[in-house]
Motif scaffolding. Structure first.
Motif, PDB file in Angstrom:
ATOM      1  N   SER A   5       0.679  -1.091   0.030  1.00 19.73           N
ATOM      2  CA  SER A   5       0.023   0.047   0.077  1.00 19.73           C
ATOM      3  C   SER A   5       0.885   1.437   0.027  1.00 19.73           C
ATOM      4  O   SER A   5       1.893   1.239   0.332  1.00 19.73           O
ATOM      5  CB  SER A   5      -0.963  -0.019   1.326  1.00 19.73           C
ATOM      6  N   SER A   6       0.140   2.373  -0.377  1.00 22.59           N
ATOM      7  CA  SER A   6       0.777   3.696  -0.301  1.00 22.59           C
ATOM      8  C   SER A   6       0.016   4.448   0.654  1.00 22.59           C
ATOM      9  O   SER A   6      -1.172   4.412   0.791  1.00 22.59           O
ATOM     10  CB  SER A   6       0.714   4.191  -1.711  1.00 22.59           C
ATOM     11  N   GLU A   7       0.646   5.396   1.261  1.00 23.95           N
ATOM     12  CA  GLU A   7      -0.069   6.241   2.159  1.00 23.95           C
ATOM     13  C   GLU A   7      -0.069   7.576   1.562  1.00 23.95           C
ATOM     14  O   GLU A   7       0.758   8.235   1.233  1.00 23.95           O
ATOM     15  CB  GLU A   7       0.662   6.219   3.492  1.00 23.95           C
ATOM     16  N   VAL A   8      -1.334   8.272   1.802  1.00 24.72           N
ATOM     17  CA  VAL A   8      -1.583   9.431   1.424  1.00 24.72           C
ATOM     18  C   VAL A   8      -2.181  10.579   2.525  1.00 24.72           C
ATOM     19  O   VAL A   8      -2.862   9.947   3.374  1.00 24.72           O
ATOM     20  CB  VAL A   8      -2.517   9.685   0.536  1.00 24.72           C
ATOM     21  N   ALA A   9      -1.668  11.466   2.674  1.00 27.95           N
ATOM     22  CA  ALA A   9      -1.881  12.469   3.930  1.00 27.95           C
ATOM     23  C   ALA A   9      -3.142  13.020   3.648  1.00 27.95           C
ATOM     24  O   ALA A   9      -3.755  13.200   2.429  1.00 27.95           O
ATOM     25  CB  ALA A   9      -0.806  13.710   4.161  1.00 27.95           C
ATOM     26  N   ALA A  10      -3.989  13.164   4.823  1.00 24.17           N
ATOM     27  CA  ALA A  10      -5.306  13.366   4.768  1.00 24.17           C
ATOM     28  C   ALA A  10      -5.691  14.649   3.983  1.00 24.17           C
ATOM     29  O   ALA A  10      -6.852  14.894   3.166  1.00 24.17           O
ATOM     30  CB  ALA A  10      -5.973  13.715   6.163  1.00 24.17           C
ATOM     31  N   PRO A  11      -4.890  15.727   4.074  1.00 23.82           N
ATOM     32  CA  PRO A  11      -5.483  16.799   3.076  1.00 23.82           C
ATOM     33  C   PRO A  11      -5.412  16.724   1.621  1.00 23.82           C
ATOM     34  O   PRO A  11      -6.160  17.262   0.896  1.00 23.82           O
ATOM     35  CB  PRO A  11      -4.541  18.224   3.599  1.00 23.82           C
ATOM     36  N   GLN A  12      -4.243  15.717   1.389  1.00 21.67           N
ATOM     37  CA  GLN A  12      -4.024  15.397  -0.254  1.00 21.67           C
ATOM     38  C   GLN A  12      -5.189  14.516  -0.833  1.00 21.67           C
ATOM     39  O   GLN A  12      -5.732  14.455  -1.869  1.00 21.67           O
ATOM     40  CB  GLN A  12      -2.710  14.580  -0.312  1.00 21.67           C
ATOM     41  N   TRP A  13      -5.586  13.650   0.370  1.00 19.28           N
ATOM     42  CA  TRP A  13      -6.858  12.733  -0.145  1.00 19.28           C
ATOM     43  C   TRP A  13      -8.107  13.644  -0.191  1.00 19.28           C
ATOM     44  O   TRP A  13      -8.763  13.103  -1.253  1.00 19.28           O
ATOM     45  CB  TRP A  13      -6.726  11.745   1.161  1.00 19.28           C
ATOM     46  N   ALA A  14      -8.333  14.578   0.706  1.00 16.29           N
ATOM     47  CA  ALA A  14      -9.417  15.278   0.606  1.00 16.29           C
ATOM     48  C   ALA A  14      -9.383  15.999  -1.047  1.00 16.29           C
ATOM     49  O   ALA A  14     -10.354  16.203  -1.702  1.00 16.29           O
ATOM     50  CB  ALA A  14      -9.734  16.308   1.526  1.00 16.29           C
ATOM     51  N   SER A  15      -8.134  16.560  -1.349  1.00 17.22           N
ATOM     52  CA  SER A  15      -8.111  17.200  -2.706  1.00 17.22           C
ATOM     53  C   SER A  15      -8.376  16.235  -3.676  1.00 17.22           C
ATOM     54  O   SER A  15      -9.087  16.473  -4.758  1.00 17.22           O
ATOM     55  CB  SER A  15      -6.655  17.816  -2.682  1.00 17.22           C
ATOM     56  N   PHE A  16      -7.821  15.128  -3.838  1.00 17.37           N
ATOM     57  CA  PHE A  16      -8.005  14.083  -4.643  1.00 17.37           C
ATOM     58  C   PHE A  16      -9.561  13.453  -4.679  1.00 17.37           C
ATOM     59  O   PHE A  16     -10.212  13.445  -5.826  1.00 17.37           O
ATOM     60  CB  PHE A  16      -7.107  12.829  -4.273  1.00 17.37           C
ATOM     61  N   ILE A  17     -10.166  13.478  -3.637  1.00 17.63           N
ATOM     62  CA  ILE A  17     -11.618  13.145  -3.810  1.00 17.63           C
ATOM     63  C   ILE A  17     -12.320  14.276  -4.430  1.00 17.63           C
ATOM     64  O   ILE A  17     -13.480  13.939  -5.185  1.00 17.63           O
ATOM     65  CB  ILE A  17     -12.413  12.818  -2.308  1.00 17.63           C
ATOM     66  N   GLY A  18     -12.067  15.526  -4.058  1.00 23.41           N
ATOM     67  CA  GLY A  18     -12.699  16.473  -4.580  1.00 23.41           C
ATOM     68  C   GLY A  18     -12.615  16.695  -6.264  1.00 23.41           C
ATOM     69  O   GLY A  18     -13.665  16.893  -7.033  1.00 23.41           O
ATOM     70  N   ALA A  19     -11.573  16.115  -6.833  1.00 22.70           N
ATOM     71  CA  ALA A  19     -11.091  16.005  -7.904  1.00 22.70           C
ATOM     72  C   ALA A  19     -12.016  15.019  -8.689  1.00 22.70           C
ATOM     73  O   ALA A  19     -12.545  15.268  -9.808  1.00 22.70           O
ATOM     74  CB  ALA A  19      -9.681  15.787  -8.508  1.00 22.70           C
ATOM     75  N   VAL A  20     -12.243  13.789  -7.918  1.00 21.55           N
ATOM     76  CA  VAL A  20     -12.956  12.827  -8.480  1.00 21.55           C
ATOM     77  C   VAL A  20     -14.426  13.236  -8.600  1.00 21.55           C
ATOM     78  O   VAL A  20     -15.361  12.975  -9.709  1.00 21.55           O
ATOM     79  CB  VAL A  20     -12.756  11.675  -7.522  1.00 21.55           C
ATOM     80  N   LYS A  21     -14.807  13.898  -7.579  1.00 22.79           N
ATOM     81  CA  LYS A  21     -16.191  14.288  -7.684  1.00 22.79           C
ATOM     82  C   LYS A  21     -16.624  15.382  -8.668  1.00 22.79           C
ATOM     83  O   LYS A  21     -17.667  15.363  -9.253  1.00 22.79           O
ATOM     84  CB  LYS A  21     -16.630  14.855  -6.256  1.00 22.79           C
ATOM     85  N   ARG A  22     -15.627  16.259  -9.081  1.00 28.43           N
ATOM     86  CA  ARG A  22     -15.721  17.190  -9.991  1.00 28.43           C
ATOM     87  C   ARG A  22     -15.718  16.472 -11.502  1.00 28.43           C
ATOM     88  O   ARG A  22     -15.989  16.910 -12.641  1.00 28.43           O
ATOM     89  CB  ARG A  22     -14.736  18.175  -9.949  1.00 28.43           C
ATOM     90  N   GLY A  23     -15.315  15.313 -11.406  1.00 27.75           N
ATOM     91  CA  GLY A  23     -15.324  14.496 -12.927  1.00 27.75           C
ATOM     92  C   GLY A  23     -13.717  14.879 -13.584  1.00 27.75           C
ATOM     93  O   GLY A  23     -13.670  14.815 -14.752  1.00 27.75           O
ATOM     94  N   ASP A  24     -12.774  15.458 -12.507  1.00 30.98           N
ATOM     95  CA  ASP A  24     -11.723  15.782 -13.338  1.00 30.98           C
ATOM     96  C   ASP A  24     -10.783  14.893 -14.229  1.00 30.98           C
ATOM     97  O   ASP A  24     -10.088  14.861 -14.890  1.00 30.98           O
ATOM     98  CB  ASP A  24     -10.669  16.342 -12.373  1.00 30.98           C
ATOM     99  N   PHE A  25     -10.983  13.425 -13.630  1.00 35.03           N
ATOM    100  CA  PHE A  25     -10.580  12.245 -14.210  1.00 35.03           C
ATOM    101  C   PHE A  25     -11.375  11.573 -15.336  1.00 35.03           C
ATOM    102  O   PHE A  25     -11.026  10.486 -15.609  1.00 35.03           O
ATOM    103  CB  PHE A  25      -9.983  11.158 -13.190  1.00 35.03           C
ATOM    104  N   GLU A  26     -12.420  11.953 -15.495  1.00 30.80           N
ATOM    105  CA  GLU A  26     -13.358  11.062 -16.477  1.00 30.80           C
ATOM    106  C   GLU A  26     -12.627  11.360 -17.945  1.00 30.80           C
ATOM    107  O   GLU A  26     -11.916  12.441 -18.294  1.00 30.80           O
ATOM    108  CB  GLU A  26     -14.701  12.184 -16.597  1.00 30.80           C
ATOM    109  N   LYS A  27     -12.932  10.289 -18.560  1.00 32.81           N
ATOM    110  CA  LYS A  27     -12.414  10.203 -20.130  1.00 32.81           C
ATOM    111  C   LYS A  27     -13.291  10.600 -20.879  1.00 32.81           C
ATOM    112  O   LYS A  27     -14.695  10.673 -20.637  1.00 32.81           O
ATOM    113  CB  LYS A  27     -12.229   8.592 -20.478  1.00 32.81           C
ATOM    114  N   ASN A  28     -12.890  11.317 -22.018  1.00 34.68           N
ATOM    115  CA  ASN A  28     -13.902  12.123 -22.965  1.00 34.68           C
ATOM    116  C   ASN A  28     -14.143  11.146 -24.014  1.00 34.68           C
ATOM    117  O   ASN A  28     -13.518  10.301 -24.450  1.00 34.68           O
ATOM    118  CB  ASN A  28     -13.322  13.360 -23.292  1.00 34.68           C
TER     119      ASN A  28
END
Length: 62
Positions: A39-62
């Motif tokens: 496993s890899s570990e991600v600090a809580a603030p960076q994880w929250a930023s990542f989840i925000g990007a997922v919810k915004r659809g930043d990683f969706e394929k076009n």
């Protein structure tokens, strides 16, 4: 206390065996590929930023 791993509900779309698992504690998120248990570990603030990007659809394929 051992980590409680949860599998993403969006993992394994298409049946290709790609699964992401996460274990949370108050300080960090541990992330792993279910096929590779290291496993890899991600600090809580960076994880929250990542989840925000997922919810915004930043990683969706076009």
């Amino acid at each position: 206390m051992s980590a409680v791993w949860r599998k993403s509900s969006r993992s394994n779309n298409g049946g290709n065996g790609n699964c992401v698992e996460i274990a949370l504690n108050g300080q960090a998120a541990r992330v792993r590929d279910s096929k590779n248990r290291a496993s890899s570990e991600v600090a809580a603030p960076q994880w929250a930023s990542f989840i925000g990007a997922v919810k915004r659809g930043d990683f969706e394929k076009n």
